[in-house]
Design a protein around this motif. Sequence first.
Motif, mmCIF file in Angstrom:
data_model
loop_
_atom_site.group_PDB
_atom_site.id
_atom_site.type_symbol
_atom_site.label_atom_id
_atom_site.label_comp_id
_atom_site.label_asym_id
_atom_site.label_seq_id
_atom_site.Cartn_x
_atom_site.Cartn_y
_atom_site.Cartn_z
ATOM 1 N N LYS A 129 -15.302 13.680 -10.819
ATOM 2 C CA LYS A 129 -16.595 14.116 -11.356
ATOM 3 C C LYS A 129 -16.940 13.267 -12.593
ATOM 4 C CE LYS A 129 -16.755 18.393 -12.934
ATOM 5 N NZ LYS A 129 -16.989 19.835 -13.139
ATOM 6 N N VAL A 130 -15.936 13.082 -13.469
ATOM 7 C CA VAL A 130 -16.220 12.335 -14.706
ATOM 8 C C VAL A 130 -16.444 10.862 -14.383
ATOM 9 C CG1 VAL A 130 -15.193 11.564 -16.897
ATOM 10 C CG2 VAL A 130 -14.948 13.940 -16.157
ATOM 11 N N ARG A 131 -15.726 10.382 -13.367
ATOM 12 C CA ARG A 131 -15.920 8.965 -13.005
ATOM 13 C C ARG A 131 -17.359 8.728 -12.560
ATOM 14 N NH1 ARG A 131 -11.780 5.760 -11.362
ATOM 15 N NH2 ARG A 131 -10.592 7.510 -10.483
ATOM 16 N N SER A 132 -17.875 9.710 -11.791
ATOM 17 C CA SER A 132 -19.255 9.526 -11.304
ATOM 18 C C SER A 132 -20.226 9.655 -12.467
ATOM 19 C CB SER A 132 -19.569 10.599 -10.244
ATOM 20 O OG SER A 132 -19.503 11.869 -10.895
ATOM 21 N N MET A 133 -19.862 10.442 -13.495
ATOM 22 C CA MET A 133 -20.813 10.614 -14.622
ATOM 23 C C MET A 133 -20.763 9.417 -15.565
ATOM 24 S SD MET A 133 -19.879 14.554 -15.427
ATOM 25 C CE MET A 133 -20.848 14.594 -16.906
ATOM 26 N N GLY A 134 -19.691 8.614 -15.484
ATOM 27 C CA GLY A 134 -19.632 7.458 -16.389
ATOM 28 C C GLY A 134 -19.028 7.854 -17.727
ATOM 29 N N PRO A 135 -18.838 6.844 -18.616
ATOM 30 C CA PRO A 135 -18.187 7.140 -19.907
ATOM 31 C C PRO A 135 -19.015 8.107 -20.736
ATOM 32 C CG PRO A 135 -19.058 4.902 -19.875
ATOM 33 C CD PRO A 135 -19.249 5.440 -18.498
ATOM 34 N N MET A 136 -18.317 8.849 -21.607
ATOM 35 C CA MET A 136 -19.033 9.802 -22.478
ATOM 36 C C MET A 136 -19.500 9.010 -23.706
ATOM 37 S SD MET A 136 -17.739 13.331 -24.150
ATOM 38 C CE MET A 136 -18.973 14.519 -24.676
ATOM 39 N N THR A 137 -20.774 8.735 -23.778
ATOM 40 C CA THR A 137 -21.242 7.834 -24.840
ATOM 41 C C THR A 137 -21.589 8.595 -26.117
ATOM 42 O OG1 THR A 137 -23.432 8.183 -23.952
ATOM 43 C CG2 THR A 137 -22.235 6.211 -23.190
ATOM 44 N N GLU A 138 -21.861 9.949 -25.974
ATOM 45 C CA GLU A 138 -22.380 10.632 -27.177
ATOM 46 C C GLU A 138 -21.483 10.387 -28.384
ATOM 47 O OE1 GLU A 138 -22.085 12.171 -24.280
ATOM 48 O OE2 GLU A 138 -23.918 13.257 -23.781
#
Lengths: 282, 306, 166, 334
Positions: free
Chosen positions: C131-140
């Motif tokens: 799931k996180v891979r599909s969402m991409g890195p957490m940029t916040e």
Amino acid sequence: MCDHTNKNIYLPYLATVEEVIDETPDVRTLKLVFQDEKVRDSFVFRAGQFGEYSAFGAGESTFCIASSPTRKGHIECCFRSVGRVTEELRRLEVGDTMGVRGPYGNSFPIEDFYGKNLVFVAGGIALPPLRTLIWNCLDLRDKFGDITIVYGARTESDLVYKRELQEWQERGDVRLVKTVDPGGNSPDWDGKVGFVPTVLEEAAPSAENSIALVCGPPIMIKFTLPVFERLGFTDEQVYTTLENRMKCGLGKCGRCNVGNVYVCKDGPVFTAKQVKAMPMEF
Amino acid sequence: MTSLIDTTIYSAITEAIRVEAARILSEGEVTAVVGYAAARRKGSAQPIVINTAADAGQLIFTPSCVNNLAVYLTKAKKEISKTGKIGIVVKGCDLKALVGLMGESQLKREDMYLIGVPCIGVLASTVQPATGLTAETIAPKCTECDAHLPQGCDFVPAQTPVVTKLEHKYAAEIARLEALTPAERWAYWKEQFTKCIKCYACRQVCPFCFCEQCLCDRNKPQMVDTTPRPAGNAAWHIVRAMHLAGRCAGCAECERVCPMDIPLNLLNRKMAMELKELYDYEAGFDVLDKGPLTMFTDKDDQSFIK
Amino acid sequence: MHPEKQKHTFEPKIIAFVCTWCTYAGADLAGTSRMQYPSNVRVLKFPCTGRIDPVFILKAFQQGADGVLVSGCHPGDCHYIAGNFHARRRFAVFRKLLEFVGVDLNRLQFSWVSAAEGGKWVEVVTDLTEKVRSMGPMTEFKELALEEQWSGTIDTPELQEAYNAI
Amino acid sequence: MQKYISQHNLDTLLDTLIKRGIRVVAPRMNAGIPLYEPLGSSGEVVSDTLPRRSAKEAFFPVCEDIMSYKKEGQKVTITDIDPGRFPETVLFGVRPCDAAAIPVLDAVFSWDYKDEFFLERRKKTTIIGLACTAADDACFCTAVGLSPSASKGSDLFLTALEGGGYACDTCSEKGEALIANNQALFDGPSTSNPIPFAEPQTDTFDLTKVKAWLNDHFEDPLWDGIATRCVGCGACAFVCPACHCFDIVDEGTEKAGKRRKNWDACGFWKFTHHASGHNPRDLQPKRYRNRIMHKFKYYDDKFGQTLCTGCGRCVRICPVGIDIAAIVEEINKK
């Protein structure tokens, strides 16, 4: 004063840990050599000055430069690991790098002590600020009268620089009075037993043509100064160093002041007269 | 120009507080009374601690009496001697804070003499102290107040607060924020937290921030960065909101004292709403010996747990 | 018999805070049973979920985690009787706070995994990683870490290089 | 020689400076609060209210890196910050109470050791002061020897004139250089008289008398009377144009990080707390006493200047209404 070639007065010199000596279970002495050749020669300091020691990632901490100015090429610092920086420093091994900023503060006016008798009184981990001066004087031994050292700690294992205490004891030209607080002595303890102020009163060094140098926790200083008065020492004859929380070490960050005196710039070495003139805020 | 809210009852309340304070001080029932007194600037008020009946005349109650005096009774405030019973002037919101502190066994009811105040609202922090109380200049918390008449006090002046219905400012703002997308909310809070200069006024005035050494003052381990960069600020405010969840009484002192006007009470009101929804908890006048996050039931919601 | 590992462009960093009595044992069981699960997860062992402080989750995100998993004993199994009950309430509230501040809750997963549920551990970790891979890195939090107050910024090359390194 | 600049020319001046890549910092609205911040365009300037934070921030940032370190094995490499890269700045719309505080800070930041972070920014900044026309009852600049039209600390001082435009007096070569570079925008002296200045209503303090009282009242019930109210936050020190205390802290990971210098305040318990647990200023009265002593005695002992310009920010911002003007007034009456 230190001549800062680079403009950033907060930039430390890099130094390598050459030797690690464990004085007591939580007090350690580090022998440091500056990595930069130029700094090794140009780093000049006087007994009583202090430095800001960096453990990168944890911050900086303030201790005196414990080695004698007469010994070139390296400096020593002695600290107890109580806070974040000192615990990080404690993890350093031989060969690791740490930062040193300094030398800062004023120093003992050693030139005024020539020809006088010296009485050193120290308690617990407060021996290092006096040790730099003791070795400085012992390296120029003939310039001084007789030297008495009264040094005490809570228990035997709390005594720092045990090797050097032995050395001083064996020297003929130094009178060493070691003591531990009542109950802190083991059976074969050869020193005295009692608090430093009481032991000092027994040793009763003469006040005539002599200088007293005191360093220890505030409680010890509070009980030692009256002893010196009873022994006839005037306030100008007694010197001490104050230990306040410091960050910059060069009079900018505003936290080490006792009254209008900046301990890092106007001190840390003060005469008892100056200390008595300060408000009770240290 | 919106109509002035009628605050004539405050002068009668001031009189009643003075008489009561003088009485309990002269009879020795309390050793000190913590209240409000006039300050140098026109119309301004400041907290004061009086020890003699003669000083009771200095006590006042006006729309400028905005402080939550409960902070002076917590153990964080070491300067005030806590010998014997202490009188304290409390508005409804302040009393909720005291009740919370009693619930956390920080204060004992018998050590306090509560002088309740029928309150119809105090000034917001963004207005000059001398301005009149109107629907615009009233503190946001007062628009949602349900504690105009404090309960369970030792003495409450006989005046009854006549309350005008006002549009709830916090509820509207929280609804607006909840309607935004996560990215927009993050941008909003990032902009707010960037303004923070880490003066910790929000922590020092909060009655519930009585820890000996705050998490943010500890550096072994350094959980929250100390420098006022946006990263450290965001962590600080999130941790603060979490540590007050289920304890905050809604006195909105944090928002009032913030020099940068960051709407900190939004975080606390949102937490209070969630706790009301999740565990039916609300800060009130009756002392609960266990807050919502210090107890549990086996039927608590766990839909978010796999 | 390793499954053919396709080369992914983005490898998420997942931090798992687990209780040592149940979930850690469950993860151990998954290991001893030779079950495969993505190696993106870094497991931190705690005595109980009750000991897992919300500030740890915040610190994990600040230090660069793209996803955080908190897992412990099923209600009733807790070695310390009530640790996971308290944790349940605490995390329910903390989730709402993070959501209100704007953090995407899909990056934060809570689960009960008992010592016997090696399979469930593998399933939870794999789901979260994908799931996180599909969402991409957490940029916040990464971008937030580079923000400076206006008065302190100087256009150092480091700052520029750091910006485009996200 | 006094010059005149119209409002339109002033906006053009600011816009050309911004286009030239010079950072123009001036009071502008940020989410409803007036703050000194870099401008995007001259339209953003707000010159009728006193900004919430002081102008010291352009020289003494709220947080700045002073060094960065990288650790590999036993070796550590540290990289210095090159002060040469501090941006050229024009600080516009500075109130006299803010501008006057900046030369006061020069003294401590160049006491023996030169703090290049402060002094380099000072060199690279031109300060354009603006006479003050709006004061509220918290202002007391006239009480500490300043005035709403004092040009102390400004390189160029503008006075708003009736009918628009500003009279400008040059107070330093930097001011002259700024005028020289933008000759066309300035005209000859105008005859219209200035808009009336603000009048703070506090009577003047006799600062030497206050200092004399402070000299021998280190122990005094006055301190307990005030400081029982103080809750020990840093708001007054952070909004103050003259407060300059700071903390140095390392932030980063095991491998690399930065050493940062950021604002600190003597009101905090942690400011003088020793690792051994001893704290010379453990209670709030001692800490608040240090604030007053530093401003009205210690700084005068060391540098002969008062560390307060009467801007009133700490009076407005104090969570518990502690009013420094009322305290100094009370000392003045003793």
